[in-house]
Structures are given as structure tokens and as C-alpha cells.
Design a protein around this motif. Sequence first.
Motif, PDB file in Angstrom:
ATOM      1  N   MET A 153       0.837  -1.195   0.000  1.00 52.96           N
ATOM      2  CA  MET A 153       0.000   0.000   0.000  1.00 52.96           C
ATOM      3  C   MET A 153       0.875   1.250   0.000  1.00 52.96           C
ATOM      4  O   MET A 153       1.932   1.284   0.630  1.00 52.96           O
ATOM      5  N   ILE A 154       0.433   2.259  -0.724  1.00 59.07           N
ATOM      6  CA  ILE A 154       1.126   3.541  -0.764  1.00 59.07           C
ATOM      7  C   ILE A 154       0.235   4.571  -0.096  1.00 59.07           C
ATOM      8  O   ILE A 154      -0.927   4.756  -0.477  1.00 59.07           O
ATOM      9  N   THR A 155       0.768   5.237   0.903  1.00 57.79           N
ATOM     10  CA  THR A 155       0.023   6.266   1.628  1.00 57.79           C
ATOM     11  C   THR A 155       0.680   7.614   1.397  1.00 57.79           C
ATOM     12  O   THR A 155       1.868   7.795   1.684  1.00 57.79           O
ATOM     13  N   ILE A 156      -0.087   8.547   0.882  1.00 55.51           N
ATOM     14  CA  ILE A 156       0.392   9.894   0.581  1.00 55.51           C
ATOM     15  C   ILE A 156      -0.412  10.868   1.438  1.00 55.51           C
ATOM     16  O   ILE A 156      -1.644  10.921   1.337  1.00 55.51           O
ATOM     17  N   GLU A 157       0.287  11.617   2.294  1.00 58.29           N
ATOM     18  CA  GLU A 157      -0.395  12.508   3.228  1.00 58.29           C
ATOM     19  C   GLU A 157       0.156  13.926   3.121  1.00 58.29           C
ATOM     20  O   GLU A 157       1.336  14.172   3.397  1.00 58.29           O
ATOM     21  N   GLY A 158      -0.700  14.847   2.698  1.00 57.98           N
ATOM     22  CA  GLY A 158      -0.343  16.257   2.675  1.00 57.98           C
ATOM     23  C   GLY A 158       0.873  16.598   1.845  1.00 57.98           C
ATOM     24  O   GLY A 158       1.586  17.565   2.125  1.00 57.98           O
ATOM     25  N   VAL A 159       1.121  15.830   0.779  1.00 55.22           N
ATOM     26  CA  VAL A 159       2.323  16.034  -0.019  1.00 55.22           C
ATOM     27  C   VAL A 159       2.173  17.282  -0.890  1.00 55.22           C
ATOM     28  O   VAL A 159       1.149  17.479  -1.558  1.00 55.22           O
ATOM     29  N   ARG A 160       3.229  18.089  -0.886  1.00 61.08           N
ATOM     30  CA  ARG A 160       3.216  19.344  -1.635  1.00 61.08           C
ATOM     31  C   ARG A 160       4.593  19.608  -2.222  1.00 61.08           C
ATOM     32  O   ARG A 160       5.615  19.355  -1.582  1.00 61.08           O
ATOM     33  N   ARG A 161       4.595  20.109  -3.454  1.00 64.52           N
ATOM     34  CA  ARG A 161       5.824  20.526  -4.125  1.00 64.52           C
ATOM     35  C   ARG A 161       5.570  21.894  -4.732  1.00 64.52           C
ATOM     36  O   ARG A 161       4.681  22.067  -5.549  1.00 64.52           O
ATOM     37  N   GLU A 162       6.340  22.890  -4.313  1.00 64.17           N
ATOM     38  CA  GLU A 162       6.135  24.258  -4.767  1.00 64.17           C
ATOM     39  C   GLU A 162       7.206  24.652  -5.771  1.00 64.17           C
ATOM     40  O   GLU A 162       8.397  24.515  -5.510  1.00 64.17           O
ATOM     41  N   TYR A 163       6.765  25.143  -6.930  1.00 57.39           N
ATOM     42  CA  TYR A 163       7.675  25.641  -7.952  1.00 57.39           C
ATOM     43  C   TYR A 163       7.771  27.162  -7.916  1.00 57.39           C
ATOM     44  O   TYR A 163       8.801  27.740  -8.225  1.00 57.39           O
ATOM     45  N   ILE A 167       2.234  21.641  -6.692  1.00 58.25           N
ATOM     46  CA  ILE A 167       1.554  20.353  -6.711  1.00 58.25           C
ATOM     47  C   ILE A 167       1.079  20.065  -5.297  1.00 58.25           C
ATOM     48  O   ILE A 167       1.860  20.103  -4.358  1.00 58.25           O
ATOM     49  N   GLY A 168      -0.191  19.794  -5.139  1.00 56.72           N
ATOM     50  CA  GLY A 168      -0.723  19.437  -3.840  1.00 56.72           C
ATOM     51  C   GLY A 168      -1.443  20.583  -3.149  1.00 56.72           C
ATOM     52  O   GLY A 168      -1.615  21.654  -3.724  1.00 56.72           O
ATOM     53  N   PRO A 169      -1.822  20.345  -1.893  1.00 59.17           N
ATOM     54  CA  PRO A 169      -1.529  19.119  -1.138  1.00 59.17           C
ATOM     55  C   PRO A 169      -2.299  17.907  -1.668  1.00 59.17           C
ATOM     56  O   PRO A 169      -3.451  18.030  -2.063  1.00 59.17           O
ATOM     57  N   VAL A 170      -1.612  16.763  -1.653  1.00 52.19           N
ATOM     58  CA  VAL A 170      -2.198  15.517  -2.135  1.00 52.19           C
ATOM     59  C   VAL A 170      -2.328  14.551  -0.971  1.00 52.19           C
ATOM     60  O   VAL A 170      -1.350  14.299  -0.250  1.00 52.19           O
ATOM     61  N   ASP A 171      -3.523  14.030  -0.793  1.00 51.11           N
ATOM     62  CA  ASP A 171      -3.792  12.967   0.176  1.00 51.11           C
ATOM     63  C   ASP A 171      -4.398  11.806  -0.596  1.00 51.11           C
ATOM     64  O   ASP A 171      -5.434  11.961  -1.249  1.00 51.11           O
ATOM     65  N   LEU A 172      -3.745  10.649  -0.528  1.00 45.74           N
ATOM     66  CA  LEU A 172      -4.183   9.526  -1.348  1.00 45.74           C
ATOM     67  C   LEU A 172      -3.684   8.221  -0.752  1.00 45.74           C
ATOM     68  O   LEU A 172      -2.552   8.157  -0.256  1.00 45.74           O
ATOM     69  N   ILE A 173      -4.517   7.199  -0.812  1.00 45.56           N
ATOM     70  CA  ILE A 173      -4.112   5.849  -0.431  1.00 45.56           C
ATOM     71  C   ILE A 173      -4.311   4.948  -1.640  1.00 45.56           C
ATOM     72  O   ILE A 173      -5.423   4.821  -2.162  1.00 45.56           O
TER      73      ILE A 173
END
Length: 251
Positions: free
Chosen positions: A1-11, A17-23
Motif C-alpha cells: 500500500m502507498i500512503t500519501i499525506e499532505g504532499v506538496r511541491r512548490e515551484y 503540486i498538492g496538497p495531495v492525500d491519497l491511499i
Amino acid sequence: MITIEGVRREYSSEVAIGPVDLIIPAGGITALIGPNGAGKSTLLTMVGRLMGMDAGAIEIAGYDVAKTKSADLAKIVSVLRQENHFITRLTVRQLVGFGRFPHTKGRLNRADEEVISRAIDFLDLGALEGRYLDELSGGQRQRAYVAMVLAQDTEVVLLDEPLNNLDMKHAVTMMAQLRRAADELGRTIVIVLHDINFAGHYADRICAMKDGRVVEFGSPEEIMTDAVLTRIFETPVQVIAGPHGPLAVYY
């Protein structure tokens, strides 16, 4: 399982990109779709730790991507990027052998050679394994890169647009082979795709992104609807019944 919590990438102050929350559940194929610039490839490369995050956390099979040692992470997740820059005077077999490096550090044994052979056979590359990369077509090289990733023998496989350089026949063959890898080898495959119909036909789950965020996540039946696809791609889309499932038609 891949858990993505509050991931953000600022250019920049305007591009992020984000915030991304995804399972993403273990097993099967999850397709990332969306218009150009939606953040699909960026999210995939952050999951594979080929790009850093400005915020948030990602776990793969319980391992914190940001904190796990590279040598250990390479035994859990393998990544195929869009751009590959291997020396062309490598044979297909030598290229696929690079997939064993996390396990052997370059000292291949008989068991490794068997894994390499299985990956080559799985992608129907047996007749080409002695050929050099610069002697292959773009589609043949792409299959060799995917074989290298499968030879890494990881639970999770991340593929960024692996259908690049493939004509329709070989794109269909590639997706069928990835479907087999998920079903027969038990891999969790996350794949960036531009063709929504390939996602609808071969994936177990579809994650739709737009403007750097996840806007829809569900089964192909849930995502492959007129309303959802029209909203995501901002162009009229009609979903019709095809011989093997729903088909999206753009007009």
C-alpha cells in the motif's frame, strides 16, 4: 500500500503540486490520468523519491520514503522515468541486468541471471537480448527498460508514460504484459497514462489529477463517465459501451 499525506511541491508562488492525500491499495494497476501539467509525473517521481517534497509524507509498504535508506528503498520500489539515458553500447541483457544492482551491487550470480532471463522472456525480448540498444527501435528499447524495472523484483513498480514511442499494437501488448505482471507476479503498478481508454480497460483504479491535485479516485466504472471526464479534461467527452468495457470519445 502507498500512503500519501499532505504532499506538496512548490515551484513558485503560483505553481504548486498538492496538497495531495491519497491511499493506493496494494496489488493491481492504478493509473494516473489528467491533462498536461496536472502533476501526474511529479507525484509519481516524489513517490519514488526521485524528487523531494516541500511538505507531507509518503509511505510504501510501511516504509517512510523520505527516511528509508536508498539501498533498502530500491528493494521495495522501482521506477521508470520518461527519459532514459543509458549508454547505447549496452545489450538488452546488460540493461536488464542493471535491475539486479540493488540486490547484487553488480556481482550477478546464477539466481540473478535466472531473474534477468524471466524478465526478458516476460517482455518477449528473447530474440533481442544480445542486441545493442542503439540497434533497437524506440518501442523495443522501451520494452527493455520495463524489463529492467521488473528484474529489480520490487513489490511496487512506478512507470511514467511507458507507452511512449510505442505504436498501437505494441502499446496494447505492453499494457497486457503489465496486467499480467500485476496478476501473475503480484506487483503493485502505478502508471502515468495519457490514453484514458487504456486506463479504463487495464487499470483496477484510476486517479485523476488536475491543477496539481487529486480530483477523482475510483474504479474505471466510477471515473469513466461523461460528466467526470468532461470536467477533468475541460472538453466534451462521451463514454460509450465498447466490446470490452466503456470507451471515451472526444468530440
